[in-house]
Design a protein around this motif. Sequence first.
Motif, mmCIF file in Angstrom:
data_model
loop_
_atom_site.group_PDB
_atom_site.id
_atom_site.type_symbol
_atom_site.label_atom_id
_atom_site.label_comp_id
_atom_site.label_asym_id
_atom_site.label_seq_id
_atom_site.Cartn_x
_atom_site.Cartn_y
_atom_site.Cartn_z
ATOM 1 N N THR A 147 0.882 -1.157 -0.008
ATOM 2 C CA THR A 147 0.095 0.096 0.100
ATOM 3 C C THR A 147 0.523 1.053 -0.187
ATOM 4 O O THR A 147 1.802 1.269 0.402
ATOM 5 C CB THR A 147 -0.941 -0.193 1.047
ATOM 6 O OG1 THR A 147 -0.324 0.244 2.334
ATOM 7 C CG2 THR A 147 -1.760 -1.269 1.600
ATOM 8 N N VAL A 148 0.213 2.197 -0.147
ATOM 9 C CA VAL A 148 1.077 3.525 -0.281
ATOM 10 C C VAL A 148 1.416 3.729 1.298
ATOM 11 O O VAL A 148 2.414 4.412 0.977
ATOM 12 C CB VAL A 148 -0.172 4.530 -1.245
ATOM 13 C CG1 VAL A 148 0.983 5.621 -0.654
ATOM 14 C CG2 VAL A 148 -0.301 4.553 -2.691
ATOM 15 N N GLY A 149 0.796 3.637 1.773
ATOM 16 C CA GLY A 149 1.076 4.260 3.058
ATOM 17 C C GLY A 149 1.924 3.182 3.667
ATOM 18 O O GLY A 149 2.736 3.584 4.326
ATOM 19 N N MET B 116 0.015 12.755 3.600
ATOM 20 C CA MET B 116 -0.306 13.375 2.842
ATOM 21 C C MET B 116 -1.525 13.853 2.803
ATOM 22 O O MET B 116 -1.961 14.444 1.404
ATOM 23 C CB MET B 116 -1.099 11.377 2.499
ATOM 24 C CG MET B 116 -0.652 9.771 2.370
ATOM 25 S SD MET B 116 -1.201 8.330 2.820
ATOM 26 C CE MET B 116 -1.949 8.329 1.326
ATOM 27 N N ALA B 117 -1.621 14.705 4.061
ATOM 28 C CA ALA B 117 -2.519 15.677 3.668
ATOM 29 C C ALA B 117 -1.627 17.017 3.335
ATOM 30 O O ALA B 117 -1.898 17.577 2.648
ATOM 31 C CB ALA B 117 -2.985 15.831 5.360
ATOM 32 N N PRO C 189 -6.092 14.066 -1.128
ATOM 33 C CA PRO C 189 -7.593 13.879 -0.223
ATOM 34 C C PRO C 189 -8.187 12.608 0.456
ATOM 35 O O PRO C 189 -7.661 11.949 -0.130
ATOM 36 C CB PRO C 189 -8.630 14.350 -1.569
ATOM 37 C CG PRO C 189 -8.272 13.927 -2.091
ATOM 38 C CD PRO C 189 -6.791 14.056 -2.225
ATOM 39 N N GLU C 190 -8.475 12.848 1.276
ATOM 40 C CA GLU C 190 -9.145 11.597 2.742
ATOM 41 C C GLU C 190 -7.639 10.802 2.720
ATOM 42 O O GLU C 190 -8.104 9.604 2.578
ATOM 43 C CB GLU C 190 -10.151 11.077 2.044
ATOM 44 C CG GLU C 190 -11.464 11.518 1.764
ATOM 45 C CD GLU C 190 -12.080 10.905 0.418
ATOM 46 O OE1 GLU C 190 -12.390 9.640 1.040
ATOM 47 O OE2 GLU C 190 -12.894 11.584 -0.721
ATOM 48 N N PRO C 191 -7.001 11.501 3.170
ATOM 49 C CA PRO C 191 -5.635 10.579 3.419
ATOM 50 C C PRO C 191 -5.589 9.267 5.102
ATOM 51 O O PRO C 191 -5.552 8.455 4.348
ATOM 52 C CB PRO C 191 -4.906 11.404 4.253
ATOM 53 C CG PRO C 191 -5.540 12.971 4.875
ATOM 54 C CD PRO C 191 -6.508 13.004 4.050
ATOM 55 N N ALA D 151 2.107 11.302 -3.621
ATOM 56 C CA ALA D 151 3.165 10.226 -2.439
ATOM 57 C C ALA D 151 4.264 10.150 -2.929
ATOM 58 O O ALA D 151 4.557 10.044 -1.804
ATOM 59 C CB ALA D 151 1.720 8.559 -3.442
ATOM 60 N N LEU D 152 4.953 10.319 -4.319
ATOM 61 C CA LEU D 152 6.391 10.000 -3.539
ATOM 62 C C LEU D 152 6.690 11.793 -3.297
ATOM 63 O O LEU D 152 7.830 11.363 -2.883
ATOM 64 C CB LEU D 152 6.414 9.878 -6.101
ATOM 65 C CG LEU D 152 6.565 8.819 -6.567
ATOM 66 C CD1 LEU D 152 7.019 9.196 -6.818
ATOM 67 C CD2 LEU D 152 7.363 7.712 -5.422
#
Lengths: 374, 358
Positions: free
Chosen positions: B114-116, B142-143, B148-150, B169-170
């Motif tokens: 996942t990105v997170g 991310m915020a 949006p909606e991190p 994200a990068l």
Amino acid sequence: MSDDPLLSVSGLHKYFTQNDGFIDRLLGADETVKAVNGVSFDIERGETLGLVGESGSGKSTTARSVLRLDEPTKGTVSYDGTDLTALSDREMTEMRKRIQIVFQDPASSLNRRKTVGQIIKQPMEIHGLYEGERDARVDELMETVGLPPQYSNRYPHEFSGGQRQRVGIARALAVDPDFIVADEPVSALDVSIQAQILNLLEDLQEEFDLTLLFIAHDLSVIRHVCDRVAVMYLGEIVELADADELFSNPQHPYTRALLGAIPQPVPELARQRQVLEGEVPSPLDPPSGCSFNPRCPEATEECTSIDPTLDDVAGATGGHKAACIHVDEFETGAGVPSAAQGVDERFSIENFDAEPTLATDGRGRDQGRGDDDR
Amino acid sequence: MSAEPDEQPVLEIRDLVTRFYTDEGTVKAVDGSSFDLYEGETLGIVGESGSGKSVTALSMLQLVDAPGRIEGGSVRYRGDDLLEKSEAEMRSIRGNDIAMMFQDPMTSLNPVFTVGDQISRVIKTHQDVSDAAARERTIELMADVGIPEPTSRVDNYPHQFSGGMRQRALLAMAISCEPDVLIADEPTTALDVTIETQIFNVLDKLQEKYGMSIILITHDLGVVAGTCDRVAVAYGGRVVERAGVDALFENPRHPYTRGLMRSIPRLTDDTDRLTPVKGDVPNLTDLPSGCSFHPRCPHATAECESYDPELREVEPGREAACLHARGYNLSKSALETEGVQADGGSPATPATDGGESQ
């Protein structure tokens, strides 16, 4: 507008059906992407129409559907009086003598196992044209596009990106077409090379009386090349006008936003660039009403229910059309200011301050050159 | 914003040389590049393909793989030469002090995590924090970059992100350790112009918030004009002109920079005819003798074919590498010391007709 355009596209639709596989099909979980959703435009003989939009706007699919590289779902494409969508495959092949395409990426659109001479010759062989004079014609075409004919035995990888694009153009010209679709022909090229190819296309258009459909995402390129411009957003044309008119007096909020977002190579203008928030929505789930409404600074309640049609702008001249319920009266301004001084003049070769010590102290060019001193 | 020239630079690159030894020959990817990055500024490195701009960035962080080799020069970061650091030392510098953000968001993110996860991992590599704290910081980052909606998107996989969101994200990953310097290599090249503008706005805000100095590598003069404080123009593996952004666009001194300015199509200018730079970008395995731009240069003289001009100050705060640039006061005797025979009597003539003297 004349009554006899070379190409007349009317109500063109191209839908792609996405189903991930057997199970989806079994469950009937088909999803339809309306890549092109009711596009209409004419191209006059000898003119260049620009099709501009962000990725996902449907500009390339429109062109591919016009050429029937993708079969249109609905709509008609009338070319010099013939409806291309009604032609059989064989008739369409015959028609391709008159209609050619130049692709974006010259590296992948040229067969790497063939010499450029063979590549340029191939369309003539397919269509049975210029029997007996094909080699001579290859040389001639190479010269026309600015390549030395003695390179015809070389392979594509031996050429630079700009030269490969010249090969792609020579191939398109080989059958002597009337109409060329150029799909992002310079976007893979270096900045200093782009201008060479754009100038070449312009020269060829004049020399061979070509009509062009020019697709690009770069509005600065469009401005230089096109006579008229159609701006696309999510499969539809949202604005259509003469190029000068579109850049000085854009009417649709999307066109205005797009022009405002472009970083221009002038620091004081580039720093003022405007941010258009949001992204192009998924064509699988387009917004209701006007497809631009979620990002539109002018959007009102009605925009979420009324899907605007591309209509003449009241008070505008030259067939300026826009698809927005809030464009009711032609407004001037809102476009790009014209530069006070031409770029050519400012950065001209003549204006370059040559270093005086080298130019005036009696020295200068040496006949013997420095090589033997090293 | 714009840095004072007398200030100590954050990064000082001098005479950097990186070569690749390939079957086709030696590629002089970076051929004596020099520039500085000052505190809090954005420096643009602008160039076409083959200008060596990306390899310069990789060399600064010792990220050049075989067959490439960094063969000379220095990269001083706050006084320390990074080229003398061990791999272990570099590992703690990369990401922590100097972070890099690459061109292609499709290939720079791992599709199976996942990105997170991927952002958290960078945080945990450099900082001793719990999983929960890393996740919280990830959501905050991310915020920061405008995703949006991190709190829900932190658990998304890269394919669930659009191109613009992946690039954000990068960016979150690159700034996760609040680096001193961020090197962004063509961060918006794959993106649409409206998304590009969004990313640069985020970058501006982050620079203000974290006080980073940024090196932005790009081929796009519009991006440079809108984002950078100072600019280094790269050609043939080195920097040929350095100047403040306004000065560069107002009056470029190097003929290559001037050629670029002439050749780009502009929204504000509707002349039908563009003025291209003649010829092709040079092949780095076979750079022309003397000044590598001379075969394409409208001002080239016989000297240019043998004399390789170094970057010199042509007026306070700006430099150019061209014998004929205004302010490039190279005396006749200096030229002769270099072995360039410059006596001919006739005034400077373009090199196009200088070829017959061979």
